[in-house]
Design an enzyme around this catalytic site. Structure first.
Site, PDB file in Angstrom:
ATOM      1  N   ASP A  39       1.159  -1.586  -0.158  1.00 52.48           N
ATOM      2  CA  ASP A  39       0.018  -0.032  -0.067  1.00 52.48           C
ATOM      3  C   ASP A  39       0.722   1.424   0.032  1.00 52.48           C
ATOM      4  O   ASP A  39       0.606   2.362   0.190  1.00 52.48           O
ATOM      5  CB  ASP A  39      -1.005   0.200   1.092  1.00 52.48           C
ATOM      6  CG  ASP A  39      -1.456  -1.485   1.511  1.00 52.48           C
ATOM      7  OD1 ASP A  39      -2.667  -1.438   0.103  1.00 52.48           O
ATOM      8  OD2 ASP A  39      -2.216  -2.129   2.531  1.00 52.48           O
ATOM      9  N   LYS A  72       2.215   1.937  -4.856  1.00 55.20           N
ATOM     10  CA  LYS A  72       2.756   1.265  -6.202  1.00 55.20           C
ATOM     11  C   LYS A  72       1.969   1.629  -7.446  1.00 55.20           C
ATOM     12  O   LYS A  72       2.365   2.432  -8.392  1.00 55.20           O
ATOM     13  CB  LYS A  72       3.615  -0.066  -6.082  1.00 55.20           C
ATOM     14  CG  LYS A  72       4.599  -0.491  -4.960  1.00 55.20           C
ATOM     15  CD  LYS A  72       4.545  -1.949  -4.660  1.00 55.20           C
ATOM     16  CE  LYS A  72       3.155  -2.965  -4.415  1.00 55.20           C
ATOM     17  NZ  LYS A  72       2.829  -2.179  -3.304  1.00 55.20           N
ATOM     18  N   GLY A 122      -4.146  -4.885  -4.561  1.00 57.33           N
ATOM     19  CA  GLY A 122      -4.615  -3.348  -5.467  1.00 57.33           C
ATOM     20  C   GLY A 122      -4.564  -2.593  -5.715  1.00 57.33           C
ATOM     21  O   GLY A 122      -4.288  -1.818  -4.365  1.00 57.33           O
TER      22      GLY A 122
HETATM   23  P1  IMP Z   1      -2.635 -13.022   1.772  1.00 63.94           P
HETATM   24  O1  IMP Z   1      -1.829 -12.207   1.013  1.00 63.94           O
HETATM   25  O2  IMP Z   1      -3.765 -12.479   1.754  1.00 63.94           O
HETATM   26  O3  IMP Z   1      -2.034 -14.084   2.557  1.00 63.94           O
HETATM   27  O4  IMP Z   1      -2.254 -11.839   3.506  1.00 63.94           O
HETATM   28  C1  IMP Z   1      -1.036 -12.021   3.979  1.00 63.94           C
HETATM   29  C2  IMP Z   1      -0.925 -10.496   4.504  1.00 63.94           C
HETATM   30  O5  IMP Z   1      -0.922  -9.489   3.614  1.00 63.94           O
HETATM   31  C3  IMP Z   1      -2.142 -10.037   5.491  1.00 63.94           C
HETATM   32  O6  IMP Z   1      -1.506  -8.900   6.162  1.00 63.94           O
HETATM   33  C4  IMP Z   1      -2.841  -8.955   4.803  1.00 63.94           C
HETATM   34  O7  IMP Z   1      -2.946  -8.153   4.728  1.00 63.94           O
HETATM   35  C5  IMP Z   1      -1.922  -8.418   3.344  1.00 63.94           C
HETATM   36  N1  IMP Z   1      -1.257  -8.486   2.266  1.00 63.94           N
HETATM   37  C6  IMP Z   1      -1.848  -8.666   1.388  1.00 63.94           C
HETATM   38  N2  IMP Z   1      -1.628  -7.968   0.076  1.00 63.94           N
HETATM   39  C7  IMP Z   1      -1.378  -6.755   0.179  1.00 63.94           C
HETATM   40  C8  IMP Z   1      -1.878  -5.723  -0.093  1.00 63.94           C
HETATM   41  O8  IMP Z   1      -1.665  -5.977  -1.540  1.00 63.94           O
HETATM   42  N3  IMP Z   1      -1.310  -4.838   0.216  1.00 63.94           N
HETATM   43  C9  IMP Z   1      -1.174  -4.456   1.457  1.00 63.94           C
HETATM   44  N4  IMP Z   1      -1.263  -5.369   2.886  1.00 63.94           N
HETATM   45  C10 IMP Z   1      -1.511  -6.707   1.755  1.00 63.94           C
END
Ligand code: IMP
Length: 433
Positions: free
Chosen positions: A13, A16, A40
């Protein structure tokens, strides 16, 4: 080599999306190399908002070819819905978007497992996005996954699915007390998507290597951030892929010798979504203030992000493990109204001052920030288009970051629109790396 890797230097976040979009204007190829629909990337173009999850940001530039690399885990439903949404907004994807045959597929099985694990008592809550990311990478490493190229071979798919379900169904039935899944249902799910997905499959590894040989400009778009990297992040509160710069080689098929420049994107402060330690977190009142000023809510899940002062210890570590050539500082304007700003320059753990980023989350959770107070510039920065046009105190803030991390500030973002950018390093314009 005109290959530019852009990585998040914090917990994701970092903004980027805007940086990649800006640089993609000059690129001929844009590549996603890790992660999946958990990302996202928000891009504002001509007053219109686009939120991209799996499709590379280069799709918004008509002259750019876009690659979803082998390192990405691809959720067919999410991908196809995103492409349909883009086409509705007038963005053409066919013929400009290619997926590696080696990209692993995220199925409903993985999403169900992600949700079940997150909600289950006795399991560490990671605060995952529940997009099935970790279970897909588990299957990849466990050698029971399915890749895009496999969908043309029903017998192989059924065999892999049955092997995978042998273990998973024990978990679903006995641990998570939910309904077991059948290979036939999952195969139907794959078949439904295959027809629409296969036209996007291409020899992307060959394509990218030929492109580099021909002197074409390739932009590698990282998702998440350094501190969420499976190796270098705050384990176990991490994502399941290598979101650091090395991932751009293993996740694309371009060797590390081909990468010419690594740009680390970093907010002028820090945010974190999901669970895990966060040493420079603000007090609840300041946290609320900065969240509202910065609009700090997740683009994928809508969750509120925790906010904190810029953590320079973590940023210096990110500079090391990525081999950063330059920093892109985003959202500088969000700090415009602060009379005083703090930066974290060391941690105190059990009363002892440390200057390195701890290897364990347990140690990081104990870390109390040692901060340096600096005077805020308390003036608008959004109109600045050169470094010299920034208020003097804002310049000092950026110089402090450079001094501490030993990485130059290559770009500064002072607003969401493309135009609100200061390009400091001319290499990012010329692509002569
Ligand atoms: P996962 O990637 O869904 O398995 O989540 C693992 C951790 O990475 C969690 O703390 C999510 O909130 C964080 N996370 C995953 N993708 C993003 C992103 O694009 N931005 C910020 N945090 C992320």
């Amino acid at each position: 080599m005109p290959v530019l890797t852009v990585v998040g230097a914090q917990w994701g976040d970092e903004g980027k999306g805007k940086i990649v979009d800006l640089l993609a204007e000059q690129a001929q190829y844009v590549v996603r190399y890790q992660g999946g629909a958990n990302a996202g990337h928000e891009v504002v173009v001509g007053g219109q908002n686009y939120v991209l999850h799996l499709v590379p940001s280069g799709i918004l530039h008509p002259g750019t070819l876009n690659v979803v690399g082998n390192g990405v885990v691809l959720d067919p439903d999410s991908f196809l819905a995103e492409v349909a949404g883009l086409e509705k907004q007038g963005v053409k994807a066919k013929g400009r978007l290619f997926i590696s045959p080696r990209a692993h597929l995220t199925l409903s099985l993985h999403k169900a497992l992600d949700a079940a694990r997150e909600g289950h008592a006795g399991q560490t809550t990671i605060g995952s996005t529940k997009r099935g990311i970790s279970p897909t990478y588990m299957d990849k490493a466990g050698r029971v996954g399915l890749r895009l190229a496999d969908v043309v071979d029903p017998a192989y798919c059924m065999e892999q699915l049955k092997t995978s379900l042998q273990e998973k169904n024990v978990l679903f039935k006995h641990l998570y007390k939910s309904k077991p899944l059948t290979a036939a249902t999952l195969w139907k799910e794959i078949q439904r998507a295959a027809k629409a997905l296969l036209p996007y499959m291409a020899d992307t590894e060959g394509m990218l290597n030929s492109a580099v040989k021909g002197g074409k400009r390739v932009l590698m778009e990282g998702a998440q951030g350094t501190l969420l990297d499976i190796d270098f992040g705050t384990y176990p509160y991490v994502t399941a892929s290598n979101s650091t710069a090395g991932g751009s080689a293993t996740g694309s098929g371009l060797g590390p010798t081909r990468i010419g420049y690594v740009l680390g994107v970093c907010k002028a402060y820090t945010t974190r979504v999901g669970e895990g330690p966060f040493p420079s977190a603000l007090s609840p009142k300041q946290d609320q203030q900065l969240r509202e000023l910065g609009g700090e809510y997740g683009r994928t899940t809508g969750r509120a992000r925790r906010t904190g002062w810029l953590d320079l210890v973590a940023l210096r570590y990110a500079a090391q493990v990525n081999g950063l050539d330059g920093l892109a500082i985003t959202k500088l304007d969000i700090l415009d109204t602060f009379k005083e700003i703090e930066v974290c320059v060391a941690y105190k753990v059990n009363g002892k001052e440390i200057h390195h980023f701890p290897a364990t989350s347990a140690e990081l959770a104990k870390a109390k920030p040692v901060t340096l107070k600096v005077k805020g510039w308390n003036a608008p920065t959004t109109g600045a288009r050169t470094f010299a046009q920034l208020p003097k105190l804002a310049q000092s803030y950026l110089k402090l970051i450079e001094k501490f991390t030993d990485v130059k500030v290559a770009l500064v973002s002072v607003g969401a629109e493309r135009s609100k950018t200061i390009m400091v390093d001319s290499k990012l314009k010329s692509w002569k790396f």
